[in-house]
Design a protein around this motif. Structure first.
Motif, PDB file in Angstrom:
ATOM      1  N   UNK C  87      59.617  35.985  -3.763  1.00 32.43           N
ATOM      2  CA  UNK C  87      58.681  35.125  -3.987  1.00 32.43           C
ATOM      3  C   UNK C  87      58.310  33.645  -3.382  1.00 32.43           C
ATOM      4  N   UNK C  88      59.526  32.792  -4.218  1.00 29.14           N
ATOM      5  CA  UNK C  88      59.457  32.148  -3.950  1.00 29.14           C
ATOM      6  C   UNK C  88      59.308  31.614  -2.372  1.00 29.14           C
ATOM      7  N   UNK C  89      60.088  32.754  -1.923  1.00 32.14           N
ATOM      8  CA  UNK C  89      60.676  32.143  -0.530  1.00 32.14           C
ATOM      9  C   UNK C  89      59.660  32.284   0.626  1.00 32.14           C
ATOM     10  N   UNK C  90      58.746  33.121  -0.030  1.00 28.97           N
ATOM     11  CA  UNK C  90      57.362  33.388   0.908  1.00 28.97           C
ATOM     12  C   UNK C  90      56.608  32.642   1.083  1.00 28.97           C
ATOM     13  N   UNK C  91      56.523  31.465  -0.206  1.00 27.62           N
ATOM     14  CA  UNK C  91      55.461  30.392   0.481  1.00 27.62           C
ATOM     15  C   UNK C  91      55.705  29.740   1.253  1.00 27.62           C
ATOM     16  N   UNK C  92      54.142  29.751   1.804  1.00 27.27           N
ATOM     17  CA  UNK C  92      53.830  28.940   2.767  1.00 27.27           C
ATOM     18  C   UNK C  92      54.282  27.219   3.775  1.00 27.27           C
ATOM     19  N   UNK C  93      54.739  26.618   2.708  1.00 22.90           N
ATOM     20  CA  UNK C  93      55.369  25.646   2.372  1.00 22.90           C
ATOM     21  C   UNK C  93      57.291  25.701   3.696  1.00 22.90           C
ATOM     22  N   UNK C  94      57.815  26.565   1.989  1.00 23.61           N
ATOM     23  CA  UNK C  94      59.311  26.684   2.746  1.00 23.61           C
ATOM     24  C   UNK C  94      58.941  27.762   4.010  1.00 23.61           C
ATOM     25  N   UNK C  95      58.444  28.355   3.941  1.00 29.00           N
ATOM     26  CA  UNK C  95      58.774  29.572   5.674  1.00 29.00           C
ATOM     27  C   UNK C  95      58.892  28.212   6.416  1.00 29.00           C
ATOM     28  N   UNK C  96      57.317  26.984   6.273  1.00 27.86           N
ATOM     29  CA  UNK C  96      57.778  25.753   7.335  1.00 27.86           C
ATOM     30  C   UNK C  96      58.898  25.520   7.145  1.00 27.86           C
ATOM     31  N   UNK C  97      59.696  25.087   6.430  1.00 26.67           N
ATOM     32  CA  UNK C  97      60.611  24.511   6.877  1.00 26.67           C
ATOM     33  C   UNK C  97      61.813  24.921   6.595  1.00 26.67           C
ATOM     34  N   UNK C  98      61.791  26.124   6.256  1.00 27.21           N
ATOM     35  CA  UNK C  98      62.840  27.273   7.054  1.00 27.21           C
ATOM     36  C   UNK C  98      62.769  27.464   8.357  1.00 27.21           C
ATOM     37  N   UNK C  99      61.169  27.536   8.727  1.00 28.05           N
ATOM     38  CA  UNK C  99      60.836  27.050  10.470  1.00 28.05           C
ATOM     39  C   UNK C  99      62.075  26.910  11.166  1.00 28.05           C
ATOM     40  N   UNK C 100      61.758  25.393  10.697  1.00 29.33           N
ATOM     41  CA  UNK C 100      61.787  24.265  11.139  1.00 29.33           C
ATOM     42  C   UNK C 100      63.809  23.804  10.721  1.00 29.33           C
ATOM     43  N   UNK C 101      64.165  24.598   9.755  1.00 31.61           N
ATOM     44  CA  UNK C 101      65.922  24.230   9.410  1.00 31.61           C
ATOM     45  C   UNK C 101      66.510  25.166  10.511  1.00 31.61           C
ATOM     46  N   UNK C 102      65.992  26.320  10.955  1.00 29.70           N
ATOM     47  CA  UNK C 102      66.414  27.496  12.010  1.00 29.70           C
ATOM     48  C   UNK C 102      65.819  26.613  13.299  1.00 29.70           C
ATOM     49  N   UNK C 103      64.857  25.663  13.456  1.00 29.45           N
ATOM     50  CA  UNK C 103      65.092  24.699  14.368  1.00 29.45           C
ATOM     51  C   UNK C 103      66.169  24.402  14.363  1.00 29.45           C
ATOM     52  N   UNK C 104      66.524  23.746  13.682  1.00 22.82           N
ATOM     53  CA  UNK C 104      67.671  22.694  13.802  1.00 22.82           C
ATOM     54  C   UNK C 104      69.289  23.918  14.129  1.00 22.82           C
ATOM     55  N   UNK C 105      69.260  24.480  13.388  1.00 25.39           N
ATOM     56  CA  UNK C 105      70.823  25.971  13.492  1.00 25.39           C
ATOM     57  C   UNK C 105      70.206  25.789  14.864  1.00 25.39           C
ATOM     58  N   UNK C 106      69.124  26.473  15.713  1.00 24.29           N
ATOM     59  CA  UNK C 106      69.555  27.176  16.959  1.00 24.29           C
ATOM     60  C   UNK C 106      69.816  25.805  17.726  1.00 24.29           C
ATOM     61  N   UNK C 107      69.511  24.506  18.158  1.00 26.69           N
ATOM     62  CA  UNK C 107      69.942  23.086  18.378  1.00 26.69           C
ATOM     63  C   UNK C 107      70.989  23.151  18.230  1.00 26.69           C
ATOM     64  N   UNK C 108      71.462  23.636  17.201  1.00 30.82           N
ATOM     65  CA  UNK C 108      73.321  23.177  16.993  1.00 30.82           C
ATOM     66  C   UNK C 108      74.128  24.070  18.228  1.00 30.82           C
ATOM     67  N   UNK C 109      73.870  25.349  18.038  1.00 27.22           N
ATOM     68  CA  UNK C 109      74.040  26.611  18.422  1.00 27.22           C
ATOM     69  C   UNK C 109      74.292  26.054  19.722  1.00 27.22           C
ATOM     70  N   UNK C 110      73.325  25.348  20.221  1.00 25.09           N
ATOM     71  CA  UNK C 110      72.901  25.265  21.370  1.00 25.09           C
ATOM     72  C   UNK C 110      73.384  24.154  22.406  1.00 25.09           C
ATOM     73  N   UNK C 111      74.162  23.771  21.412  1.00 27.91           N
ATOM     74  CA  UNK C 111      74.912  21.897  22.059  1.00 27.91           C
ATOM     75  C   UNK C 111      75.908  22.250  22.331  1.00 27.91           C
ATOM     76  N   UNK C 112      76.162  23.053  20.500  1.00 28.29           N
ATOM     77  CA  UNK C 112      77.665  22.864  20.343  1.00 28.29           C
ATOM     78  C   UNK C 112      78.551  23.977  21.478  1.00 28.29           C
ATOM     79  N   UNK C 113      77.574  25.096  22.154  1.00 26.07           N
ATOM     80  CA  UNK C 113      77.868  26.235  23.235  1.00 26.07           C
ATOM     81  C   UNK C 113      78.186  25.679  24.370  1.00 26.07           C
ATOM     82  N   UNK C 114      77.179  24.856  24.418  1.00 21.49           N
ATOM     83  CA  UNK C 114      76.774  24.216  25.981  1.00 21.49           C
ATOM     84  C   UNK C 114      78.407  23.328  26.084  1.00 21.49           C
ATOM     85  N   UNK C 115      78.879  22.537  24.975  1.00 14.17           N
ATOM     86  CA  UNK C 115      79.973  22.248  25.094  1.00 14.17           C
ATOM     87  C   UNK C 115      81.332  22.583  24.370  1.00 14.17           C
TER      88      UNK C 115
END
Lengths: 116, 247, 156
Positions: C87-115
């Motif tokens: 229920x807590x994870x469904x809070x819009x603010x947390x969803x927004x934060x988690x999408x932001x974190x996911x963006x960071x994770x993808x940036x890590x993956x792409x930069x890491x694999x590219x190098x």
């Protein structure tokens, strides 16, 4: 011993970086966003409990978390050095970053050993 | 195309002023001119006291490296055209203390280069009468890329870590160490490891990657450093897991 | 202090007997100029900023690892705790934060694999495997592993 420090932590850093790159986006997407919102993935508690009950999966997860913690600690240590120019605080920053990673690894060990 | 182009040239004359200034010169614009040609025009026709280094004008001697509009380049290989409409800002390479105008002090690099012993070290040498040390094309391919380095130090100027941590042995020196480590005729890898495995050897590097991006000879020092890190780490864990195999 | 523009006419000096306009200067004693590095040096160029952003993905990685650990712990505490957590994870603010974190994770993956091809030099005999192939293998691995995770956590 001083010479051992750099390759040791770099080894953890790069292993953790590779595992985090390959595993974390998919895992985090499902656990934190997709499943709670009902987009995709397991929602029933019993399903998760069955998964957590698998000792092999827990061992694998422990490996991922341990290495991810040390990956993040090592990278953040260098960010503080180079990004903030805090070379003179080397000892303090090392103890703090690797210390946090060690404590979190111990917590992960206890949680994963007792879960399921 | 314009008739002239403005150059803002970094001037440092310690006997005249404690802090550097920029002098602005208006030089003729020619399609075929490099930034170095414009500097030579200034020295010949505008101000003979302008100090800078250059020699070959063909990207081989590695002495005319400067910062043009913020980027480290060989000025003999940088067309004025690429920086139009100007003004074009010419500064010395970053990371090195400035002696005068565009000339930096390179002692630090030379000392570091010597420390990694960039020459072939052999345990046993044979008499010249016994012939050459032969090498297959594949053995040469292993190090050839790193042997293209012309010591122009653009990679040092591009590396923020070298500027931040002056002790860092730096991209070109490590690439040149690898050039000899990977040479089938060389036995000096262990001696070089003493220098490279220090914290200020390979471990200061955080893989910004700009050294490889600015290299005019496509040497890829960043790749050389990462490869060395991987090898050193693999060696370390191997000796940790199988200590009986250590000498 | 950034250098001030000045016209060349102002500094005509005698090269044989230079008047030392700078009183701190002693003849034949070099006075090098050393440039200071600004604290926010990584704002100077976009490539440096991108580098710092890449390094800062350590924080999304840390956050994601902690959240996954928390999730396992909550699952072990029973269905009620789990429901509250979700229920807590469904809070819009947390969803927004988690999408932001996911963006960071993808940036890590792409930069890491590219190098990755830079650090990993693989050879077949004397021939080096081209970087493009090493890169493609890493991305294929990522897709495969992600597919396996999706299958494992697919739900009913």
């Amino acid at each position: 011993m001083r010479r051992a420090r750099d390759p040791f932590f770099w080894g953890l850093f790069s292993a953790g970086g590779m595992l985090a790159a390959l595993l974390l986006p998919a895992l985090f997407l499902i656990v934190a966003v997709a499943a709670p919102l009902g987009w995709f993935g397991m929602t029933a508690h019993v399903d998760w409990l069955a998964l957590v009950g698998n000792p092999l999966l827990r061992l694998g997860l422990f490996g991922l978390l341990f290495l991810a913690f040390f990956h993040a600690a090592h990278r953040f240590r260098y960010t503080l050095y180079d990004g903030m120019q805090l070379y003179h605080l080397d000892a303090l920053i090392s103890v703090l970053t690797y210390g946090v990673a060690t404590v979190l690894t111990l917590i992960a060990a206890v949680v994963l050993a007792t879960a399921g | 195309m314009p008739d002239t182009v403005q150059l803002e040239v970094f001037r440092y004359r310690p006997e005249e002023e404690g802090e550097p200034v920029f002098d602005t010169f208006e030089v003729p614009y020619r399609d075929e001119w490099m930034v170095l040609d414009a500097l030579n025009h200034i020295k010949d026709h505008e101000d003979g006291t302008l100090s800078y280094r250059w020699a070959c004008r063909m990207g081989v001697c590695g002495s005319c490296g400067m910062t043009v509009n913020g980027e480290p380049v060989l000025t003999c290989a940088a067309y004025l055209e690429a920086f139009l409409p100007g003004p074009i800002r010419v500064e010395p390479l970053r990371g090195f203390p400035v002696i005068r105008d565009l000339a930096g002090d390179l002692t630090d690099f030379i000392e570091k280069l010597e420390r990694v012993k960039p020459w072939i070290i052999r345990e046993e040498t044979k008499d010249p009468s016994e012939g050459e040390y032969l090498q297959t094309p594949g053995q040469m391919a292993a190090y050839r890329r790193y042997s293209m380095c012309i010591n122009c130090m653009l990679c040092y100027a591009a590396c923020p870590i070298y500027e931040l941590e002056p002790g860092f042995i730096g991209p070109a020196a490590i690439a040149l160490a690898q050039r000899y480590n990977l040479d089938s005729r060389d036995d000096g890898a262990e001696e070089r490891h003493e220098v490279l495995s220090e914290h200020e050897g390979i471990w200061s590097c955080t893989f910004v990657g700009e050294c490889s991006a600015v290299c005019p000879k496509n040497v890829d020092p960043a790749g050389a450093i990462q490869r060395y890190k991987v090898d050193a780490t693999a060696d370390f864990f191997r000796s940790l897991l199988t200590p009986w195999r250590d000498r | 202090m950034s250098p001030q523009p000045r016209s060349p006419a102002q500094h005509v000096s005698d090269p044989i007997y230079p008047e030392a306009a700078n009183p701190k200067y002693t003849r034949h004693h070099p006075r090098w100029h050393r440039r200071r590095i600004p604290i926010f040096w990584w704002l100077r160029k976009w490539v440096y900023t991108k580098f710092i952003l890449r390094e800062l993905t350590s924080q999304p990685v840390m956050y994601a690892a902690l959240l996954i650990l928390l999730h396992v712990w909550i699952v072990g505490r029973g269905p009620e705790a789990y429901e509250t957590f979700v229920e807590w994870l469904r809070h819009p603010l947390l969803v927004a934060l988690h999408l932001f974190v996911l963006g960071g994770l993808l940036f890590h993956t792409i930069t890491w694999l590219n190098l990755a091809p830079k650090a990993l030099v693989l050879r077949v005999g004397e021939r080096r495997i081209p970087d493009v192939l090493v890169l493609a293998a890493h991305y294929a691995g990522w897709i495969l592993v992600s597919a396996a995770i999706f299958w494992l956590l697919r739900g009913g």
